[in-house]
Scaffold this active site. Structure first.
Site, PDB file in Angstrom:
ATOM      1  N   LYS A  94      16.839   5.531 -18.199  1.00  0.00           N
ATOM      2  CA  LYS A  94      17.943   6.477 -18.353  1.00  0.00           C
ATOM      3  C   LYS A  94      18.868   6.042 -19.410  1.00  0.00           C
ATOM      4  O   LYS A  94      19.318   4.998 -19.496  1.00  0.00           O
ATOM      5  CB  LYS A  94      18.729   7.201 -17.334  1.00  0.00           C
ATOM      6  CG  LYS A  94      19.162   8.681 -17.468  1.00  0.00           C
ATOM      7  CD  LYS A  94      18.267   9.823 -17.282  1.00  0.00           C
ATOM      8  CE  LYS A  94      18.522  11.096 -17.512  1.00  0.00           C
ATOM      9  NZ  LYS A  94      17.536  12.197 -17.024  1.00  0.00           N
ATOM     10  N   GLY A 194      18.663  31.174 -11.666  1.00  0.00           N
ATOM     11  CA  GLY A 194      18.755  30.374 -13.093  1.00  0.00           C
ATOM     12  C   GLY A 194      17.361  30.840 -13.739  1.00  0.00           C
ATOM     13  O   GLY A 194      16.165  30.619 -13.096  1.00  0.00           O
ATOM     14  N   GLY A 196      15.993  30.087 -16.963  1.00  0.00           N
ATOM     15  CA  GLY A 196      15.810  29.732 -18.170  1.00  0.00           C
ATOM     16  C   GLY A 196      14.479  29.003 -18.314  1.00  0.00           C
ATOM     17  O   GLY A 196      13.444  29.845 -18.096  1.00  0.00           O
ATOM     18  N   VAL A 198      12.380  26.969 -16.946  1.00  0.00           N
ATOM     19  CA  VAL A 198      11.519  26.782 -16.066  1.00  0.00           C
ATOM     20  C   VAL A 198      11.611  28.020 -15.103  1.00  0.00           C
ATOM     21  O   VAL A 198      10.395  28.375 -14.752  1.00  0.00           O
ATOM     22  CB  VAL A 198      12.104  25.473 -15.122  1.00  0.00           C
ATOM     23  CG1 VAL A 198      11.138  25.493 -14.058  1.00  0.00           C
ATOM     24  CG2 VAL A 198      12.016  24.323 -15.915  1.00  0.00           C
TER      25      VAL A 198
HETATM   26  P1  NAD Z   1      17.713  25.807 -18.918  1.00  0.00           P
HETATM   27  O1  NAD Z   1      19.258  25.481 -19.387  1.00  0.00           O
HETATM   28  O2  NAD Z   1      16.634  26.589 -19.817  1.00  0.00           O
HETATM   29  O3  NAD Z   1      17.654  27.100 -17.849  1.00  0.00           O
HETATM   30  C1  NAD Z   1      18.938  27.019 -16.901  1.00  0.00           C
HETATM   31  C2  NAD Z   1      19.290  28.457 -16.456  1.00  0.00           C
HETATM   32  O4  NAD Z   1      20.190  28.671 -15.736  1.00  0.00           O
HETATM   33  C3  NAD Z   1      19.908  29.132 -17.869  1.00  0.00           C
HETATM   34  O5  NAD Z   1      19.284  30.402 -18.051  1.00  0.00           O
HETATM   35  C4  NAD Z   1      21.318  29.314 -17.358  1.00  0.00           C
HETATM   36  O6  NAD Z   1      21.872  30.565 -18.082  1.00  0.00           O
HETATM   37  C5  NAD Z   1      21.297  29.487 -15.823  1.00  0.00           C
HETATM   38  N1  NAD Z   1      22.574  29.364 -15.188  1.00  0.00           N
HETATM   39  C6  NAD Z   1      23.282  28.511 -15.647  1.00  0.00           C
HETATM   40  N2  NAD Z   1      24.414  28.250 -14.506  1.00  0.00           N
HETATM   41  C7  NAD Z   1      24.015  29.375 -13.751  1.00  0.00           C
HETATM   42  C8  NAD Z   1      24.661  29.947 -12.579  1.00  0.00           C
HETATM   43  N3  NAD Z   1      25.554  29.568 -12.260  1.00  0.00           N
HETATM   44  N4  NAD Z   1      23.966  31.027 -11.813  1.00  0.00           N
HETATM   45  C9  NAD Z   1      22.939  31.527 -12.140  1.00  0.00           C
HETATM   46  N5  NAD Z   1      22.284  30.843 -13.385  1.00  0.00           N
HETATM   47  C10 NAD Z   1      22.842  30.149 -14.073  1.00  0.00           C
HETATM   48  O7  NAD Z   1      17.225  24.637 -18.186  1.00  0.00           O
HETATM   49  P2  NAD Z   1      15.681  24.622 -17.732  1.00  0.00           P
HETATM   50  O8  NAD Z   1      15.035  23.841 -18.585  1.00  0.00           O
HETATM   51  O9  NAD Z   1      15.120  25.686 -17.175  1.00  0.00           O
HETATM   52  O10 NAD Z   1      15.920  23.499 -16.322  1.00  0.00           O
HETATM   53  C11 NAD Z   1      16.304  24.220 -15.216  1.00  0.00           C
HETATM   54  C12 NAD Z   1      16.844  22.999 -14.222  1.00  0.00           C
HETATM   55  O11 NAD Z   1      15.785  22.316 -13.866  1.00  0.00           O
HETATM   56  C13 NAD Z   1      17.722  21.948 -14.728  1.00  0.00           C
HETATM   57  O12 NAD Z   1      18.493  21.445 -13.700  1.00  0.00           O
HETATM   58  C14 NAD Z   1      16.947  20.942 -15.092  1.00  0.00           C
HETATM   59  O13 NAD Z   1      17.811  19.933 -15.303  1.00  0.00           O
HETATM   60  C15 NAD Z   1      15.781  20.853 -14.232  1.00  0.00           C
HETATM   61  N6  NAD Z   1      14.688  20.380 -14.872  1.00  0.00           N
HETATM   62  C16 NAD Z   1      13.717  20.884 -15.962  1.00  0.00           C
HETATM   63  C17 NAD Z   1      12.799  20.291 -16.331  1.00  0.00           C
HETATM   64  C18 NAD Z   1      12.392  21.031 -17.649  1.00  0.00           C
HETATM   65  O14 NAD Z   1      10.903  20.480 -17.753  1.00  0.00           O
HETATM   66  N7  NAD Z   1      12.749  21.996 -18.384  1.00  0.00           N
HETATM   67  C19 NAD Z   1      12.235  19.248 -15.852  1.00  0.00           C
HETATM   68  C20 NAD Z   1      12.907  18.601 -14.688  1.00  0.00           C
HETATM   69  C21 NAD Z   1      14.026  19.278 -14.218  1.00  0.00           C
END
Ligand code: NAD
Length: 376
Positions: A94, A194, A196, A198
């Protein structure tokens, strides 16, 4: 600041501090293990000093640097475990860049960072993480070939989120089968925190499988996107962990499983995409186990994205079916962890860590045995 004896440093192969006076780059690259392959993990760009604005500058600087070191070490070890449990030919690493990405994150700085990655000669591959974007990584890639998760290009794998969501979906199915003895998700109530990248893909899978969804987000547009998919119940963000449901799927930020939330959780399965869900490893997962709730270790269930990136590191062309098949294996891996946890009456998080450490240790020993003494 103790480093070599700290718990987070444990077993790191190499940690490199990088700077560039012209662009203001201050970065740390941590290579935890290359036993399974090149150390691969994201580049986090974070203003570690922002929370220390009220203390003298020199104290703030030293605390920010300590936090950055702790973060990069913890995260790189996590990547080793994630990649090992996903059965990948990738080690764990990392990097962190210290500072505010908005003001400091120029293309020149990213190229300077890329030059430092390049000096590691392929021991470390950088990818997107909090604070870095595909465009920033593209700038870094002008100075090094050791960047992955790029959009386009011959081997670029693009957005990993659909694969991450698929992995979480099969992980939820495995957990429901194990804890609730149900082979499908019809009528299973899943609370998604959340919506977003995923969270939205996951909602689609779950609705298609007949699950009932309770959802939340702090961004209205994201809630509306999921409401447009079907009949869902929307709740306020503060209460999502405590709703009456079968599965709680944290898909927002880390640290959501803690002393305050755990006593309020009603779900018997906790399985979501967020990284670092447990505030303290071995504590919250044990609390959940004692309460009869099954926790799917975050780095195992959310490995779909990194699984999809592996082929890019090896410059292989993998079709979508082959990629999906690898992601679907996450369900079997979780089932093995759940069974061992039941047998040993120990938390799933600790079981997963031990399995990962075994895989890494065996690969390291095999690699050493195959290395001529002169080359060590
Ligand atoms: P993202 O930023 O697109 O989505 C996160 C969502 O959570 C956003 O819509 C945000 O508005 C919402 N959010 C933030 N605080 C909140 C709260 N207190 N209550 C409710 N909703 C809230 O991120 P993502 O890419 O969808 O990833 C989501 C999680 O999965 C993260 O922790 C990320 O590290 C982990 N992750 C993602 C991937 C990937 O492929 N994108 C891979 C491994 C792990």
């Amino acid at each position: 600041m103790p480093v070599f004896n700290s718990r987070s440093f444990r077993d790191h192969e190499q940690v490199v501090f990088c700077s560039d006076r012209v662009t203001g780059l201050k970065a740390i690259i941590a290579v935890h293990s290359t036993a399974l392959g090149p150390a691969t993990g994201g580049t986090r760009f974070w203003d570690y000093g922002a929370i220390y604005k009220s203390v003298p500058v020199d104290v703030a600087e030293s605390r920010a640097e300590e936090d950055a070191v702790y973060d990069v070490l913890r995260l790189s070890r996590g990547m080793s475990y994630k990649n090992a449990m996903a059965g990948l030919r990738l080690g764990g690493g990392k990097s962190v860049i210290i500072g505010a990405p908005k003001t400091l994150g120029t293309d020149d700085l990213m190229r300077a960072f890329g030059r430092n990655v390049n000096r590691l000669g392929g021991n470390y591959y950088a990818a997107e993480d909090v604070g870095t974007s595909p465009a920033m990584l593209a700038a870094a890639s002008e100075a090094t070939e050791y960047v992955c998760g790029l959009e386009g290009g011959e081997f670029g794998t693009g957005d990993p989120s659909p694969h991450t969501a698929l992995g979480v979906f099969v992980g939820i199915k495995a957990a429901v089968r194990h804890r609730l003895n149900k082979t499908d998700l019809k009528g299973i109530r899943v609370a998604i925190q959340g919506l977003g990248h995923v969270g939205q893909y996951l909602a689609r899978h779950l609705l298609d499988a007949g699950a009932d969804l309770i959802v939340t987000d702090i961004v209205e547009d994201n809630i509306n996107a999921v409401k447009a998919m079907g009949d869902v119940t929307v709740v306020k963000p503060e209460g999502i962990h405590a709703v009456d449901c079968d599965v709680f799927a944290p898909c927002a930020l880390g640290g959501g499983l803690n002393r305050k939330t755990i006593p309020e959780i009603k779900a018997t399965v906790i399985a979501g995409a967020a990284n670092n869900q447990l505030e303290r490893e071995g504590v919250e997962d044990e609390d959940l186990r004692r309460r009869g709730a099954l926790y799917a270790p975050d780095y195992v269930i959310n490995a779909g994205g990194i699984i999809s990136v592996e082929s890019e590191v090896y410059k292989e062309r993998l079709d979508e079916d082959a990629r999906r098949a690898k992601v679907l294996r996450i369900g079997d891996t979780l089932s093995r962890i759940f069974e061992a946890s039941d047998r040993q009456e120990r938390p799933t998080g600790i079981i997963a860590n031990e399995m990962a450490e075994d895989i890494i240790r065996s690969a390291g020993e095999a690699k050493l045995a195959a290395t001529p003494a002169a080359a060590e």
